[in-house]
Design a protein around this motif. Sequence first.
Motif, short mmCIF file in Angstrom:
data_model
loop_
_atom_site.label_atom_id
_atom_site.label_comp_id
_atom_site.label_asym_id
_atom_site.label_seq_id
_atom_site.Cartn_x
_atom_site.Cartn_y
_atom_site.Cartn_z
N PHE A 150 27.58 -25.64 -5.11
CA PHE A 150 26.16 -25.45 -5.40
C PHE A 150 25.90 -23.95 -5.62
O PHE A 150 26.46 -23.14 -4.89
N PRO A 151 25.12 -23.47 -6.59
CA PRO A 151 24.24 -24.22 -7.48
C PRO A 151 24.88 -24.67 -8.80
O PRO A 151 24.19 -25.22 -9.63
N ASP A 152 26.21 -24.47 -8.98
CA ASP A 152 26.81 -24.98 -10.23
C ASP A 152 26.68 -26.50 -10.29
O ASP A 152 26.60 -27.09 -11.36
N TYR A 153 26.71 -27.13 -9.12
CA TYR A 153 26.43 -28.58 -9.02
C TYR A 153 25.09 -28.73 -8.32
O TYR A 153 24.68 -27.87 -7.54
N ASN A 154 24.40 -29.89 -8.56
CA ASN A 154 22.99 -30.03 -8.14
C ASN A 154 22.76 -30.26 -6.67
O ASN A 154 21.67 -30.02 -6.17
N THR A 155 23.76 -30.78 -5.94
CA THR A 155 23.47 -31.24 -4.58
C THR A 155 23.76 -30.16 -3.55
O THR A 155 24.90 -29.69 -3.45
N PRO A 156 22.76 -29.76 -2.76
CA PRO A 156 23.04 -28.78 -1.70
C PRO A 156 23.46 -29.47 -0.40
O PRO A 156 23.36 -30.70 -0.28
N VAL A 157 23.96 -28.68 0.55
CA VAL A 157 24.25 -29.19 1.88
C VAL A 157 23.93 -28.05 2.84
O VAL A 157 24.06 -26.87 2.47
N ILE A 158 23.47 -28.39 4.06
CA ILE A 158 23.17 -27.31 5.02
C ILE A 158 24.48 -26.64 5.42
O ILE A 158 25.44 -27.32 5.80
N LYS A 159 24.52 -25.31 5.29
CA LYS A 159 25.73 -24.57 5.70
C LYS A 159 25.44 -23.96 7.06
O LYS A 159 24.83 -22.91 7.15
N GLY A 160 25.84 -24.62 8.11
CA GLY A 160 25.52 -24.14 9.45
C GLY A 160 26.32 -22.90 9.80
O GLY A 160 27.35 -22.61 9.19
N SER A 161 25.81 -22.18 10.81
CA SER A 161 26.56 -21.04 11.33
C SER A 161 27.25 -21.45 12.63
O SER A 161 28.42 -21.15 12.86
N LYS A 162 26.47 -22.17 13.49
CA LYS A 162 27.07 -22.70 14.73
C LYS A 162 27.06 -24.23 14.59
O LYS A 162 26.00 -24.86 14.69
N VAL A 163 28.21 -24.78 14.36
CA VAL A 163 28.28 -26.21 14.00
C VAL A 163 28.92 -27.01 15.13
O VAL A 163 29.93 -26.59 15.70
N ILE A 164 28.30 -28.15 15.44
CA ILE A 164 28.90 -29.08 16.41
C ILE A 164 29.28 -30.35 15.65
O ILE A 164 28.45 -30.92 14.95
N VAL A 165 30.52 -30.78 15.80
CA VAL A 165 30.95 -32.06 15.21
C VAL A 165 31.28 -32.98 16.38
O VAL A 165 32.02 -32.59 17.30
N VAL A 166 30.73 -34.19 16.35
CA VAL A 166 30.98 -35.13 17.45
C VAL A 166 31.99 -36.18 17.00
O VAL A 166 31.75 -36.88 16.00
#
Length: 499
Positions: free
Chosen positions: A291-307
């Motif tokens: 993104f932005p070359d492609y249309n879909t954004p995604v939140i780019k977290g700084s402190k990320v938790i994956v469960v």
Amino acid sequence: MSKKDSPKPKGKPTTSVKKSRPTRPPRVKMNEQPPAIRVKNFEEVPFGLTPEQARLEASRCLQCKRPKCVEGCPVQVQIPDFIALIAEGKFVEAACKIKETNVLPAVCGRVCPQETQCEATCILGRRHEPVAIGYLERFCADFERLGGHVELPKKAKPNGKKVAIVGSGPSGLTVAGDLALLGYQVTIFEAFHKGGGVLVYGIPEFRLPKEIVEKEIHYLERLGVEIKYNHVIGKCKTINELLTRDGFDAVFIGVGAGLPRFMNIPGENLNGVYSANEYLTRSNLMKAYLFPDYNTPVIKGSKVIVVGGGNVAMDCARTALRLGANKVTLVYRRAREQMPARAEEVHHAEEEGIIFKLLANPVEIIGDEQGNVCRVKCQNYTLGEPDASGRRRPIPIENSFFELEADLVIIAIGNNANPLIPQSTKEIKTNKWGNIITDPIGRTSMKRVYAAGDIVTGAATVISAMGGGRLAAKAIHFDLMGVSDPMITTACQLPKEDE
Ligand code: FAD
Ligand code: SF4
């Protein structure tokens, strides 16, 4: 007098002559991008073997008379045969040998959990490290593809029968390939605009380059398989309509388990909480990382938790890191040795700096005044007696709460069956989890309708979906053409012709 009977020499022997075993070269190591570099790009992590490395590794194989590796492979790839061809330098022939039973060798060479399948049963592995079967499979599939000419196996003459396949994941692609070779006219109906199922929307580029999946699908198209994209069966047409109005002789359902599971804890609807499916689909299929070359954004977290602790959780954590996160913490309620993820993925994630917070589980996701996630409240766990899965049951420890800061939370605790097909086709019976019920060779409760893969087994593996697909293809061939096969005879114990 036999040697055995001859008297032992008296006194101390001066030297003992021991027969030494032939030494074997150590298992080959595959070169890969160093962690500090690879976390900044989406390119594939391991580079693959060179022809010299492949031949050396192939020379380690014992060429066993009763090769246990084949028993460990859900699609029974003739492993010693293809390894022998590699040892002779016949790499394209080796690729063709694999493709006799596996239509996705470049994929399986990359993502199959070989350490619990063929390599776990490899006889060499009893005394040494097992043969690197996965590396060798990947090597010959890549060698053939990069050489630009992918051989097509011999096809049977058209038999006049039409089969519809719903879903283009590994199970659907396997059925399509097997039936096309047997002379069927095969059409795949796929809901997305790209084929491959989880291989394209779930597994990230740095583990499985999408170009490889595209090439494997192109190979099926060359075999004569037609793929109709943007077709959601159950919405644009039903299974009944495929059989009656469209004149298909049989339908195979391989729609996977794509319905995300949530934890049902407070705060899961806050901004910045994704299901693993949405997060990975945005990033992989919709190319949010470009993104932005492609249309879909995604939140780019700084402190990320994956469960979670499976492959899906590892993929989310490693994707978040590549999208620029400063700190990624994986929260998993069991211990490390119980993680369902492939050993290689856990190893790569650790090397890349993912923090593992084990024996812990979120109980609440906390947001700020704007409704954005800011913290996750967790509880510590301990392990009790084994549960139904055979793994020790995780038990919450009373009053052991702690909080972790977060601006992005990804829930990767598994998926359920997609209910669309059973809801629109009442004749198809499902179990209490919504998975389609089949007999041992993939026949559903509806005549001329078959199913396999995650929609039957629940979320599993690429190769198990392919193994199920292979059986279903044989069942279709048996039911439509009356041609039996030892594989289905064993699976459902059909009476032999002379009985
Ligand atoms: P899927 O791959 O799920 O494909 C189903 C297809 O059906 C999709 O293309 C979908 O769009 C389509 N579809 C759904 N509904 C409809 C409809 N109504 N009409 C038309 N089309 C429809 N396994 C491994 O062995 N190794 C790994 O490393 C690994 N990593 C994984 C990582 C992630 C992120 C995920 C999610 C899974 C992973 N798995 C891995 C599991 C593996 O990918 C799956 O078990 C496998 O893809 C299941 O194959 P399938 O054919 O049953 O379905
Ligand atoms: Fe080779 Fe191992 Fe298979 Fe024996 S079991 S044939 S050593 S890969």
